[in-house]
Design a protein around this motif. Structure first.
Motif, PDB file in Angstrom:
ATOM      1  N   VAL A 149       0.839  -1.195   0.000  1.00  0.00           N
ATOM      2  CA  VAL A 149       0.000   0.000   0.000  1.00  0.00           C
ATOM      3  C   VAL A 149       0.881   1.255   0.000  1.00  0.00           C
ATOM      4  O   VAL A 149       0.606   2.227  -0.711  1.00  0.00           O
ATOM      5  N   GLN A 150       1.948   1.218   0.783  1.00  0.00           N
ATOM      6  CA  GLN A 150       2.878   2.350   0.818  1.00  0.00           C
ATOM      7  C   GLN A 150       3.535   2.566  -0.537  1.00  0.00           C
ATOM      8  O   GLN A 150       3.695   3.707  -0.987  1.00  0.00           O
ATOM      9  N   ASP A 151       3.908   1.476  -1.222  1.00  0.00           N
ATOM     10  CA  ASP A 151       4.521   1.597  -2.544  1.00  0.00           C
ATOM     11  C   ASP A 151       3.564   2.250  -3.530  1.00  0.00           C
ATOM     12  O   ASP A 151       3.951   3.109  -4.323  1.00  0.00           O
ATOM     13  N   SER A 152       2.302   1.827  -3.492  1.00  0.00           N
ATOM     14  CA  SER A 152       1.308   2.385  -4.400  1.00  0.00           C
ATOM     15  C   SER A 152       1.099   3.871  -4.137  1.00  0.00           C
ATOM     16  O   SER A 152       1.041   4.681  -5.073  1.00  0.00           O
ATOM     17  N   LEU A 153       0.990   4.237  -2.866  1.00  0.00           N
ATOM     18  CA  LEU A 153       0.827   5.643  -2.511  1.00  0.00           C
ATOM     19  C   LEU A 153       2.044   6.467  -2.921  1.00  0.00           C
ATOM     20  O   LEU A 153       1.917   7.569  -3.461  1.00  0.00           O
ATOM     21  N   ALA A 154       3.227   5.925  -2.663  1.00  0.00           N
ATOM     22  CA  ALA A 154       4.459   6.651  -2.974  1.00  0.00           C
ATOM     23  C   ALA A 154       4.587   6.903  -4.473  1.00  0.00           C
ATOM     24  O   ALA A 154       4.948   8.002  -4.900  1.00  0.00           O
ATOM     25  N   ARG A 155       4.263   5.886  -5.278  1.00  0.00           N
ATOM     26  CA  ARG A 155       4.345   6.068  -6.729  1.00  0.00           C
ATOM     27  C   ARG A 155       3.374   7.143  -7.202  1.00  0.00           C
ATOM     28  O   ARG A 155       3.725   7.996  -8.009  1.00  0.00           O
TER      29      ARG A 155
END
Length: 237
Positions: free
Chosen positions: A12-18
């Protein structure tokens, strides 16, 4: 699962960061992400890492004037109703429409990440090659105007192998063909032959392998892939 716990999941953090770094989040989602960055150090760190990963592009991507097709796409996104009946049925599906939009935004983000660089010959192809950890190691650009390929190595450079070789993976037949040895220093340039241009124009991705001194003796890459990245065409035609 609570909302707080959900935002602590790495995927979820990766998706938000991207989405945050590429600018694809909506206004409300971006405001929410700014709040979460203060509450979740891991998310803030991931965003910073992505920004640092893309920052090298500022040194190599020259200013590009948007083509007429880009303006048409912007106009269509502002007034979608007027052309909805003209679109193929698959372009009306949310998934494919979102996928196309994401691809366009990524391309635009790469352009916007160039800050203020001196005028340079046009870049027709670019590949950002990353290691297994997702860190940018090389940026390869090619210009038809000058027939020059520019290779820039970041970080500590490539120093652990006697030789490093650049390869193009064909999107037509899937074969991997050599573009020659590369200088493991920070910057190098090479004049491109007609054969090299055909390889780059047909490349799905570029990769770098560690080889013995003198490069591959059999015309095939070794199993030690140092970095790889998609080869992206920036210009029309």
């Amino acid at each position: 699962m609570s909302v707080a716990m959900r935002y602590k999941q790495p995927e979820v953090q990766d998706s938000l960061a991207r989405g945050y770094v590429l600018g694809t989040l909506g206004a409300a989602a971006r405001r929410r992400c700014n709040v979460l960055r203060k509450q979740i150090p891991e998310l803030d760190q991931r965003i910073r890492e992505l920004e640092e990963c893309l920052q090298p592009l500022a040194a190599v991507v020259p200013p590009l004037a948007p083509s007429g097709r880009v303006w048409d796409q912007i106009d269509a996104s502002i007034s979608p109703v007027s052309r909805s009946e003209k679109l193929p049925f698959w372009e009306r599906l949310p998934f494919f429409r979102g996928l196309a939009l994401a691809s366009s935004l990524i391309a635009i983000a790469l352009i916007l990440f160039q800050l203020s660089v001196a005028p340079t010959p046009s870049v027709d192809y670019i590949a950002v090659l990353e290691d297994d950890g997702g860190q940018a190691q090389l940026v390869v650009t090619a210009s038809e105007q000058t027939s020059i390929m520019d290779i820039r190595v970041f970080g500590d450079g490539l120093t652990d192998s006697p030789a490093y070789q650049l390869w193009a993976v064909s999107k037509t037949d899937g074969e991997t063909r050599s573009l020659g040895l590369i200088d493991p220093g920070t910057t190098s340039q090479r004049e491109l032959s007609n054969t090299d241009w055909r390889l780059i124009g047909d490349a799905h991705e570029l990769l770098v392998t560690a080889e013995m001194s003198g490069g591959s003796a059999i015309g095939e890459p070794s199993n030690t892939i140092v970095s790889r990245g998609l080869c992206i065409k920036l210009t029309d035609g």
